[in-house]
Design a protein around this motif. Structure first.
Motif, mmCIF file in Angstrom:
data_model
loop_
_atom_site.group_PDB
_atom_site.id
_atom_site.type_symbol
_atom_site.label_atom_id
_atom_site.label_comp_id
_atom_site.label_asym_id
_atom_site.label_seq_id
_atom_site.Cartn_x
_atom_site.Cartn_y
_atom_site.Cartn_z
ATOM 1 N N SER A 31 23.827 7.110 52.124
ATOM 2 C CA SER A 31 24.051 7.963 53.537
ATOM 3 C C SER A 31 23.503 9.127 53.303
ATOM 4 O O SER A 31 23.685 9.622 54.874
ATOM 5 N N ALA A 32 22.856 10.197 52.864
ATOM 6 C CA ALA A 32 21.987 11.288 53.001
ATOM 7 C C ALA A 32 20.734 10.986 54.326
ATOM 8 O O ALA A 32 20.324 12.294 54.162
ATOM 9 N N ILE A 33 20.801 9.819 54.112
ATOM 10 C CA ILE A 33 18.927 9.773 54.884
ATOM 11 C C ILE A 33 19.666 9.111 56.410
ATOM 12 O O ILE A 33 20.278 8.560 56.213
ATOM 13 N N SER A 34 19.179 9.429 57.313
ATOM 14 C CA SER A 34 19.488 9.558 58.107
ATOM 15 C C SER A 34 18.490 9.114 59.370
ATOM 16 O O SER A 34 18.927 8.429 60.389
ATOM 17 N N LEU A 35 17.157 9.126 58.630
ATOM 18 C CA LEU A 35 15.891 7.906 58.861
ATOM 19 C C LEU A 35 14.646 7.954 57.803
ATOM 20 O O LEU A 35 14.522 9.186 56.394
ATOM 21 N N ALA A 36 14.460 7.105 58.127
ATOM 22 C CA ALA A 36 13.186 6.201 56.566
ATOM 23 C C ALA A 36 12.529 5.568 57.894
ATOM 24 O O ALA A 36 12.752 4.789 58.723
ATOM 25 N N LEU A 68 15.241 12.669 48.246
ATOM 26 C CA LEU A 68 15.936 12.284 48.003
ATOM 27 C C LEU A 68 17.276 12.811 47.022
ATOM 28 O O LEU A 68 18.271 12.789 47.825
ATOM 29 N N ALA A 69 16.330 12.281 45.256
ATOM 30 C CA ALA A 69 17.573 13.223 44.791
ATOM 31 C C ALA A 69 18.316 14.456 45.217
ATOM 32 O O ALA A 69 19.671 14.819 45.020
ATOM 33 N N ALA A 70 17.458 15.239 45.312
ATOM 34 C CA ALA A 70 17.977 16.042 45.654
ATOM 35 C C ALA A 70 18.589 16.969 46.961
ATOM 36 O O ALA A 70 20.128 17.524 46.992
ATOM 37 N N ALA A 71 18.484 15.635 47.526
ATOM 38 C CA ALA A 71 19.578 15.258 48.773
ATOM 39 C C ALA A 71 20.857 15.079 48.403
ATOM 40 O O ALA A 71 21.588 14.790 49.596
ATOM 41 N N GLY A 72 21.112 14.917 47.427
ATOM 42 C CA GLY A 72 22.723 13.896 47.098
ATOM 43 C C GLY A 72 22.151 12.838 46.628
ATOM 44 O O GLY A 72 23.111 12.016 45.802
ATOM 45 N N PHE A 92 17.137 13.814 56.223
ATOM 46 C CA PHE A 92 18.343 13.906 55.570
ATOM 47 C C PHE A 92 19.226 14.584 56.656
ATOM 48 O O PHE A 92 18.860 15.690 57.439
ATOM 49 N N ARG A 93 20.071 13.576 56.342
ATOM 50 C CA ARG A 93 21.855 15.358 57.337
ATOM 51 C C ARG A 93 22.076 15.826 56.158
ATOM 52 O O ARG A 93 22.064 15.270 55.094
ATOM 53 N N HIS A 94 22.257 17.240 56.430
ATOM 54 C CA HIS A 94 23.085 18.394 55.951
ATOM 55 C C HIS A 94 24.631 17.151 55.669
ATOM 56 O O HIS A 94 25.312 16.659 56.722
ATOM 57 N N PRO A 104 14.057 11.300 64.505
ATOM 58 C CA PRO A 104 14.952 11.700 63.267
ATOM 59 C C PRO A 104 16.471 12.548 64.298
ATOM 60 O O PRO A 104 16.432 13.252 65.234
ATOM 61 N N PRO A 105 17.945 11.523 64.064
ATOM 62 C CA PRO A 105 18.895 12.331 64.535
ATOM 63 C C PRO A 105 19.417 13.982 64.973
ATOM 64 O O PRO A 105 18.562 14.264 63.805
ATOM 65 N N PRO A 106 20.066 14.628 65.597
ATOM 66 C CA PRO A 106 19.693 16.316 65.618
ATOM 67 C C PRO A 106 20.502 16.351 64.248
ATOM 68 O O PRO A 106 20.987 16.117 64.039
ATOM 69 N N GLY A 107 19.889 17.195 64.213
ATOM 70 C CA GLY A 107 20.828 18.519 62.303
ATOM 71 C C GLY A 107 20.333 17.519 61.332
ATOM 72 O O GLY A 107 20.001 18.001 60.397
ATOM 73 N N SER A 108 18.640 16.528 61.623
ATOM 74 C CA SER A 108 17.899 16.345 60.825
ATOM 75 C C SER A 108 16.779 16.824 60.031
ATOM 76 O O SER A 108 17.150 18.280 60.536
#
Ligand SMILES: *[C@@H]1O[C@H](CO)[C@@H](O)[C@H](O)[C@H]1NC(C)=O
Ligand SMILES: *[C@@H]1O[C@H](CO)[C@@H](O)[C@H](O)[C@H]1NC(C)=O
Length: 563
Positions: free
Chosen positions: A109-114, A101-105, A204-206, A65-69
């Motif tokens: 675009s909230a998905i950083s890696l699936a 996913l709902a909880a992350a918005g 998810f990304r913040h 996952p990208p940094p910060g995920s």
């Protein structure tokens, strides 16, 4: 996939007894369960593992996952046992976005890696089978199953595929259907049932999401070009010969500013080993994509060898490149938006040049949409798709000997412009340049022809406006195959070595650029394997890979990025 086969050992035995006419040999090279059992019986002893399944794997790059995920949030989407499923409806499960996913918005675009994980086990005797996983009709994964070792506790394998590019489908609010088709046949001899789980892992990304990079990142919509449920088969189209045309009609939203067609394909039965076909339609294959009759791009496939292909013992435990996770191929359609943005239906047609029964083909149309409104206008500027340039030369050296040499070249290019509220007027160019070379050598002493094949494929999409590059992507791919199956060191009427050697190479360099920088990635994956079976007095007495080298799979991957 493997409804018929050649009694492999028997043919080897006959090879020493009767003169071989290459032309009259059956096309397929597959081993039956009893052939495999005979070879397993003389294979060098392995550590006892009669209560634990053997783990097979394809060498692949890990997903980070990208940094910060944060995550993963893991959801079991489907769990199914595939017994007698051939020509039956796919296994299905309702899909709606997981609560995390709902909880992350809730937005794509909230998905950083699936990551889609396929995990399955099989015990008993079974062939390799092809399967597909579709979400809302869009294919997410195509794979070949592992072939369980007969004298064991079965096989266990896992495929993890980065499916971030389908984020818009994964996040779509409307509930939809996940479908898995795996056409398995269970009878008294072939007893293996595949038990499979499909799991989705989301990172998810913040918030806030990163600034938009026009045209890069996952598409805003993914439109399936496949057959619709309900049906008694996979959602793929079947192409059985050179004349078969599979079509889908599509309407492109008026605010589309980028379109990419992702093609999934696999070849089976008479065309499983298309690259060694020196009779009939020859060894060259091309998947053509036409829109309203115009060629927009082609796919010259990587020669995936399935887990039961040539000799199943070659693919244990490291399976062939691409076999557990078949590659898909992208064709950039942005330069053709001038044709597509009229709100009308357009026909997308798939054909396979020289095809023999059977190819499974379908596609996903990835669309990037301008959030600020519809395109004012679009048009074509230039288009050039000269006919395929292909040539064959043969060099007969005797009744059963000879060289069969095939080359092919192809060029497709197009450019067009689009005017959108967000990006103004930009021009898009699309270029494909491909080269192919195949040599098939037949000799008296060879049971199967010796095959060498290379495919070079370059494709590029450049999109720019007055401010500079909007986005650009280039890919240079090189696919290599060498295959030898034959009788060597024959000392006697029925004493000889049956040798098998396969080399596969998958190399690619990719570069992408956008407004905020560029990244490049290079992947080089090569695999070389060989097995020898020694026969004395007509009996298989030894099985080894000692005399030939086995280097296994080497996956050096390097990723760099910069601005
Ligand atoms: C599938 O998931 C179920 C439930 O978690 C588990 O019991 C089963 O062992 C899994 N099967 C495989 C093949 O991973
Ligand atoms: C064939 O025989 C030669 C000479 O004995 C040996 O060096 C070679 O390794 C053998 N090859 C195979 C594939 O058995």
């Amino acid at each position: 996939m493997a409804s018929s086969y050649v009694p492999f050992l028997l043919v080897f035995l006959m090879a020493s007894v009767v003169p071989i006419s290459v032309a009259s040999l059956p096309h397929k090279i597959r081993l039956s369960a009893s052939d495999v059992a005979a070879i397993e019986a003389v294979a060098p002893p392995r550590p006892p593992s009669l209560d634990q399944p053997t783990v097979f794997f394809e060498v692949d790059r890990p997903h980070r996952p990208p940094p910060g995920s944060f995550g993963p949030c893991s959801t079991l989407l489907l769990s199914h046992s595939f017994a007698y499923t051939y020509a039956k409806p796919p296994a299905t499960a309702p899909y709606s976005p997981p609560p995390c996913l709902a909880a992350a918005g809730g937005r794509a675009s909230a998905i950083s890696l699936a990551v889609l994980e396929w995990r399955a086990t099989c015990r008993g005797v079974q062939y390799d089978r092809v399967f597909g996983v579709w979400l809302g009709g869009a294919e997410l994964l195509r794979g070949c199953t592992a072939e369980p070792p007969i004298q064991s506790a079965g096989v266990d394998w896992t495929v993890s595929k980065d499916v971030t590019k389908y984020a818009s489908l994964l996040a779509a609010c409307d509930s939809t259907t996940l479908a898995v088709y795996l056409g398995n046949i269970v009878d008294q001899q072939y007893t293996g049932v595949f038990h499979a789980n499909v799991t989705l892992h989301l990172y998810f990304r913040h918030p806030p999401p990163p600034p938009p990079q026009p045209g890069l990142g996952p598409a805003d919509a993914v439109v399936p070009l496949s057959r619709s449920l309900p049906l008694n088969d996979g959602l793929w189209f079947k192409i059985e010969n050179d004349f078969d045309v599979a079509t889908a009609s599509v309407t492109v939203p008026a605010n589309t500013y980028r379109a990419v067609l992702e093609v999934y394909l696999s070849y089976h039965s008479d065309d499983e080993f298309w690259y060694e076909n020196s009779a009939g339609t020859g060894p060259f294959r091309e998947v053509r994509v036409q829109i309203d009759g115009d060629l927009v791009g082609v796919v010259w496939p990587f020669p995936v060898v399935y887990t039961g292909g040539i000799n199943p013992l070659l693919w244990r435990p490291i399976t062939g490149i691409g076999s557990f996770n078949l590659p898909s191929y992208d064709i950039e359609l942005t330069a053709f938006l001038g044709k597509l943005l009229d709100g009308e239906k357009h026909e997308v047609a798939f054909t396979v040049t020289n095809a023999m029964d059977t190819w499974f083909v379908d596609a996903n149309l990835h669309l990037w949409l301008d959030p600020r409104g519809t395109a004012a206008a679009a048009g074509m500027v230039s288009y050039d798709a000269p006919p395929l340039d292909t040539a064959t030369a043969t060099l007969p050296e005797g009744p059963d000997n000879g060289l069969y040499y095939t080359t092919a070249f192809r060029h497709v290019s197009a450019s067009g412009w689009v005017q959108t509220p967000s990006y103004g007027k930009f021009t898009a160019t699309w270029t494909q340049r491909l080269g192919y070379e195949n040599t098939i050598r037949s000799r008296d002493s060879f049971f199967r022809p010796e095959v060498s094949q290379t495919t070079d494929a370059y494709s590029a999409a450049h999109v720019a406006n007055h401010a500079g590059v909007l986005y650009a992507q280039e890919a240079q791919q090189n696919f290599a195959l060498y295959k030898f199956v034959g009788v060597v060191n024959q000392t006697d009427f029925d004493s000889f070595t049956a040798a098998t050697k396969v080399r596969l190479g998958f190399r690619e360099e990719r570069v992408a650029a956008g407004r905020s920088g560029f990244w490049s990635r290079s992947l080089s994956n090569s695999q070389e394997c060989a097995r020898d079976v020694d026969f004395e007095d007509g009996e298989a007495v030894r099985e080894s890979w000692a005399r030939a080298r086995r280097t296994g799979t080497r996956p050096p991957t390097r990723a760099t990025s910069g601005t």
